[in-house]
Design an enzyme around this catalytic site. Structure first.
Site, PDB file in Angstrom:
ATOM      1  N   SER A 245       0.829  -1.208   0.000  1.00 45.09           N
ATOM      2  CA  SER A 245       0.000   0.000   0.000  1.00 45.09           C
ATOM      3  C   SER A 245       0.862   1.256   0.000  1.00 45.09           C
ATOM      4  O   SER A 245       0.566   2.232  -0.703  1.00 45.09           O
ATOM      5  CB  SER A 245      -0.915   0.008   1.227  1.00 45.09           C
ATOM      6  OG  SER A 245      -1.744  -1.137   1.243  1.00 45.09           O
TER       7      SER A 245
ATOM      8  N   ILE B 228      -0.207  -6.709  11.202  1.00 40.86           N
ATOM      9  CA  ILE B 228      -0.096  -7.514  12.414  1.00 40.86           C
ATOM     10  C   ILE B 228       1.198  -8.316  12.435  1.00 40.86           C
ATOM     11  O   ILE B 228       1.601  -8.823  13.487  1.00 40.86           O
ATOM     12  CB  ILE B 228      -1.296  -8.470  12.578  1.00 40.86           C
ATOM     13  CG1 ILE B 228      -1.309  -9.534  11.474  1.00 40.86           C
ATOM     14  CG2 ILE B 228      -2.601  -7.703  12.627  1.00 40.86           C
ATOM     15  CD1 ILE B 228      -2.278 -10.656  11.744  1.00 40.86           C
ATOM     16  N   ASP B 229       1.888  -8.440  11.295  1.00 40.22           N
ATOM     17  CA  ASP B 229       3.089  -9.279  11.217  1.00 40.22           C
ATOM     18  C   ASP B 229       4.333  -8.599  11.767  1.00 40.22           C
ATOM     19  O   ASP B 229       5.335  -9.259  12.005  1.00 40.22           O
ATOM     20  CB  ASP B 229       3.372  -9.682   9.762  1.00 40.22           C
ATOM     21  CG  ASP B 229       2.278 -10.562   9.182  1.00 40.22           C
ATOM     22  OD1 ASP B 229       1.543 -11.176   9.971  1.00 40.22           O
ATOM     23  OD2 ASP B 229       2.155 -10.623   7.949  1.00 40.22           O
TER      24      ASP B 229
ATOM     25  N   GLY C 263       2.297 -14.861   9.714  1.00 39.69           N
ATOM     26  CA  GLY C 263       3.673 -14.437   9.507  1.00 39.69           C
ATOM     27  C   GLY C 263       4.284 -15.135   8.313  1.00 39.69           C
ATOM     28  O   GLY C 263       5.043 -16.078   8.461  1.00 39.69           O
TER      29      GLY C 263
ATOM     30  N   ALA D  95      15.989 -24.884   8.899  1.00 41.03           N
ATOM     31  CA  ALA D  95      16.979 -25.958   9.039  1.00 41.03           C
ATOM     32  C   ALA D  95      16.579 -27.073   8.083  1.00 41.03           C
ATOM     33  O   ALA D  95      15.479 -27.067   7.512  1.00 41.03           O
ATOM     34  CB  ALA D  95      17.011 -26.461  10.480  1.00 41.03           C
TER      35      ALA D  95
ATOM     36  N   GLN E 214      15.949 -31.963  16.324  1.00 36.78           N
ATOM     37  CA  GLN E 214      16.081 -30.956  17.383  1.00 36.78           C
ATOM     38  C   GLN E 214      14.790 -30.832  18.181  1.00 36.78           C
ATOM     39  O   GLN E 214      14.807 -30.792  19.420  1.00 36.78           O
ATOM     40  CB  GLN E 214      16.467 -29.604  16.760  1.00 36.78           C
ATOM     41  CG  GLN E 214      16.904 -28.559  17.772  1.00 36.78           C
ATOM     42  CD  GLN E 214      17.309 -27.266  17.084  1.00 36.78           C
ATOM     43  OE1 GLN E 214      16.503 -26.655  16.384  1.00 36.78           O
ATOM     44  NE2 GLN E 214      18.565 -26.868  17.260  1.00 36.78           N
TER      45      GLN E 214
END
Length: 941
Positions: A288, A332-333, A376, A402, A410
């Protein structure tokens, strides 16, 4: 040169100048702008000025006299203060003035503004009765159009015009009164976010306050292209009443393909010119804002084409040569570079953390694992901070990809160890843009399959979706969206054709302007870096705080489950204690301190029930990882807190227990009592060697009154809790109609909460201890209420709020003020009181308090690590002296313009504290008060 009859009235005044240059500047001011002539000159040190052809013998005596004149610095400071408060305060309430009568105010205003002099018009710029300006000596000069100085019903000084002409945008009378008056358009575009409505409200009211017309452009760029009164509507002051509490955007937003084409931008240009709009403020995402800047760059060619095709007149072409653009980021991100926070980001984070807090309960009940997907696409800010605030087991975000095998191994390693230690629930947060290092997306179902197949966990997937966008904005977004809206108006009024389009940003907790194009380019580089698999560059383009949060999450998440990162000889015993009243974030600080200590190899201790608990009951416990699991989301203080100071509890016994347990460092978490406690411990070092250790205070109090910091843990939680309370109260007042609530605010002698709550809640008035309550101000405020309710006839949302700090006045209490208002209202409206009391401390801490508590606690432990060895060198010294090196190991950890810094307690106590009033000397929120009063229409004496 004005006519000799421009003004009259005052017969004789004397002004003193401190030097030749200011004397000459004053002579030029009175002769060139006000029509005076030099009648007598005595040795270039004394000048007599008189109005040309004046029948009333109005004279000014200018004297070069440094002894009697104000200093140059005083004059400069006075002019700066008046200029800064031009749109915020009535100059008449700041200093006395020299008054003249004038029959031609409009001509006078034009002369002064053309000369670049600040001009304040009263009661407004449309129909002023009085005009004020500042001369080079800092004197306030006033001009009145009243024949009777006490009159209030004089005729308007505007030139008479026909009714038809009065409503035209190019009205000559408006141009005469305010030749630089602008017409501002404001729009929201892209995805909606909480805080957009407060932003639009601020633009509308700030614009009107400064004499501008403001149009709201509905449905974003779609409305700009379609045009007409259906989509581009002039907005009045009362039209945006109540918008603070509403989520989303009331003027709509839509994506517009047509605006991406030149033909669409040509239509938008024509529609803006038809409405007389010459400045555009856009609240939206990077797309925008990019569109807005491109629109501005094409503006000259667009209006040229409109003129050639005879769609606009030559006069319109001449009037609208330039378009000023200003952007603010609504997303919002929190994915825009060059700003610390975007409008709506903290509101969305609040939704996520609340949802996870609720999920925690059912996950714990069934010993389940939950995969929570958050928004996100190109930015993992929401996922990272939600993981830190809720102590999630694992997070997957775009910035830290990763290989498929690596993240699976992990995650299973961490979750498996947590389960083996007795943890019943598992929370994994997945950003919608999470990817592996080969850029393949990671879905929630993939994560679920790994947990089910490899660990055998009962796993559920929860996608929060648009819940993250909805609802009212949190206090932070309301306040900073409002401040950005005001600054956006200032920007479009101050920018010219050569100024790059600005974007309003938050940097170092200050509202600033940055080049819009540069900010958008940096933002787009992040996505490009991720696409090219340059992940190091992508994370480097994020702000330093993002990187720090990432490291903090990794450290606290691996607590007590992996080999410590420090060698045995570097490991310490570190204690933490809560002092003073409870505040949101105290438990988060204890949790983060303990888990970080464990990851480093230190032994964390908790001192329960403050210094009295230590001195009387030896309430010291080492902290176990499982015992504090979930503390980050709890309010209050799990280890107990009270206001007892070390000297009152027996500082000798406290020192004995410090020696017994061999503490290498102490972290205090609390408010002004903790500040005094740190001072007492630092002073007692000369007598007690066990206190010669690094001492760090983490400020935590709703009052935000601790010297050395502009932010205290708990203040954000308090603002949110109090804001929600006031929203309900205001709704009741609006439903009842013609009712005002006087709400009492905690905070001791600090007006921080009342000031920011006024901005967040839309209260009409707030009284704070720093200003007190004068009878004159109270009378003016009551008269303002009478006018407001009189103007509200037939309108909705007519409730009013007055906020009163508990210590603003000991005589004019909340009940007394309410009674006075009731009596003065004479039945036209009524007044009630509301005292929320300790409800203001809040329940569950806000995400901001949780995240900052974590950051503070880890920084405090790092400080102890750095200074512990230095303290050992003088710990058992017989000739102990309080040198600067030693005093710098007892510090307050605070935020100053968003930068964390450690300030020695001795410096703060001796020079920056008002100890009897339990306050800091420097009040940093005074500018927020001025803006709050401006947007509520209040005149402050």
């Amino acid at each position: 040169m004005p006519d000799a009859s421009l003004f009259n009235g005052t017969s004789f005044i004397t002004l003193f100048a401190p030097n030749i240059s200011l004397l000459q500047a004053s002579i030029d001011f009175y002769t060139n702008f006000l029509g005076f002539a030099i009648r007598k000159n005595s040795n270039q040190k004394l000048f007599w000025l008189q109005l040309e052809e004046d029948q009333n013998n109005v004279s000014i005596q200018l004297i070069l006299d440094p002894e009697h004149a104000a200093s140059v610095s005083q004059i400069d400071q006075n002019i700066r203060n008046l200029t800064r408060s031009l749109y915020r305060k009535d100059w008449r309430s700041i200093q006395s003035n020299i008054a003249f009568k004038s029959s031609s105010l409009s001509k006078l205003v034009k002369l002064l503004k053309d000369g670049g002099h600040p001009v304040q018009q009263s009661p407004n710029e449309i129909s002023p009765f009085e005009v004020y300006t500042v001369d080079p000596l800092g004197s306030l000069i006033g001009f009145s159009g009243f024949k009777n100085p006490f009159a209030v019903n004089e005729r308007s000084l505007l030139p008479k015009v026909s009714e038809e002409k009065a409503y035209r945008a190019e009205d000559d009378s408006e141009k005469l009164l305010n030749p630089v008056r602008k017409t501002i358009g404001v729009m929201t575009s892209g995805g909606d976010s909480p805080g957009m409505n407060p932003f639009v409200r601020a633009v509308v009211r700030a614009g009107i306050y400064k004499g501008c017309k403001v149009f709201c452009i509905h449905e974003g760029y779609e409305g700009l292209v379609r045009g007409g009164e259906k989509y581009i509507k002039e907005t009045q002051w009362h039209d945006v009443r109540g918008w603070l509490v509403e989520g989303g955007t009331n003027i709509g937003t839509a994506r517009c393909k047509e605006f991406r084409e030149r033909s669409g931008r040509l239509k938008a240009c024509k529609n803006m010119i038809d409405m007389g709009i010459d400045a555009l403020i856009v609240c939206g995402g990077d797309g925008s804002l990019t569109g807005a800047d491109r629109f501005r760059s094409e503006w000259p060619s667009l209006i040229e084409e409109l003129l050639q095709t005879e769609q606009i007149s030559q006069q319109q072409f001449n009037t609208h040569q330039n378009l000023n653009i200003c952007g603010a980021v609504g997303s919002i991100d929190n994915d825009m570079s060059s700003t610390d926070a975007t409008i709506g980001a903290f509101s969305s984070l609040d939704r996520i953390c609340r949802a996870i807090d609720y999920i925690d309960a059912t996950a714990n009940s069934h010993s389940r694992a939950f995969i929570v997907e958050v928004m996100g696409r190109h930015c993992g800010w929401l996922g990272l901070l939600a993981g830190l605030a809720t102590s999630a087991d694992y997070i997957l975000i775009p910035e830290k990809p990763a290989s498929s095998r690596e993240w699976q191994d992990q995650m299973c390693d961490i979750v498996g160890k947590h389960r083996a230690r007795g943890k019943r629930k598992t929370i994994v947060i997945v950003a919608e843009g999470a990817i592996s290092n080969d850029l393949s997306p990671i879905s929630c179902d993939q994560v679920k399959d790994v947990l089910v197949n490899r660990l055998g966990l009962d796993t559920r997937v929860t996608t929060l979706g648009h819940v993250q966008r909805g609802g009212t904005a949190v206090a932070f977004d309301r306040i900073y969206a409002t401040l950005q809206g005001v600054e956006a108006v200032n920007a479009v009024l101050e920018c010219d054709a050569d100024t790059p389009s600005p974007m309003i940003a938050i940097k170092e907790d200050q509202i600033t302007r940055v080049p819009l194009v540069d900010a958008v380019e940096l933002t787009q580089q992040v996505a490009k870096s991720i696409e090219s698999r340059n992940f190091k560059k992508a994370i480097s383009l994020r702000d330093s705080e993002f990187v720090e949060h990432m490291k903090n999450f990794i450290s606290t998440n691996s607590a007590d489950h992996v080999p410590p990162s420090l060698p045995l000889e570097k490991r310490k015993k570190i204690a933490i204690i809560n002092v003073g009243a409870p505040a949101g974030g105290m438990n988060s600080a204890v949790y983060s301190m303990a888990t970080y200590c464990m990851s480093r190899g230190h032994v964390p201790y908790a001192i329960h029930n403050g210094f009295s608990g230590l001195a009387r009951h030896e309430s010291v416990r080492s902290i176990n990882w499982l015992d504090i699991e979930g503390w980050g989301s709890l309010g209050g203080s799990e280890i107990g807190t009270n206001r007892t100071l070390p000297n009152d509890a027996d500082i000798g016994m406290i020192a004995y227990f410090f020696e017994k347990y061999g503490f290498d460092g102490l972290i205090l978490v609390g408010g002004f009592e903790a500040f005094i406690s740190l001072h007492q411990l630092e002073r007692a070092r000369i007598n007690y060697p066990s206190l010669r250790i690094p001492l760090v205070l983490i400020p935590a109090t709703i009052s935000n009154n601790v010297p050395g910091t502009e932010y205290s843990l708990g203040s954000d939680t308090c603002l949110n809790s109090f804001m929600e309370y006031c929203d309900v109260i205001k709704q009741s007042a609006a439903a009842t109609r013609n009712r005002v609530f006087v709400v009492e605010v905690q905070g001791g002698n600090s007006g921080y909460i009342a000031t920011h709550a006024q901005l967040a809640c839309g209260a009409q008035i707030s009284y704070v201890p720093e200003e007190g309550i004068s009878l004159a101000q109270l009378e003016m405020d009551i008269n303002s209420l009478k006018e407001s309710f009189a103007n509200d006839q037939g309108k909705t949302k007519s409730g009013r709020l007055i906020l009163k700090s508990e210590n603003a006045s000991k005589v004019l209490t909340t009940e007394v003020i309410s009674t006075i208002i009731d009596d003065e209202a004479s039945g036209r409206f009524d007044s009630k009181t509301a005292i929320p009391g300790h409800v203001q401390q809040g329940g569950i801490p806000s995400p901001m308090d949780r995240v900052r508590a974590s950051r503070f606690a880890i920084r405090a432990v790092s400080f102890i690590e750095r200074h512990s060895d230095r303290c050992q060198t003088f710990k058992n010294s017989i000739s102990f002296r309080q040198t600067d090196e030693i005093t710098s190991t007892a510090v307050v950890l605070g935020i100053h313009k968003s930068q964390l810094r450690f300030t020695p307690i001795r410096q703060l106590y001796d020079f920056e504290s008002d100890v009897p009033r339990r306050m800091r000397k420097n009040i940093f929120w005074s500018n927020v008060r001025e803006i709050s009063d401006m947007l509520s229409g209040r005149t402050s004496l």
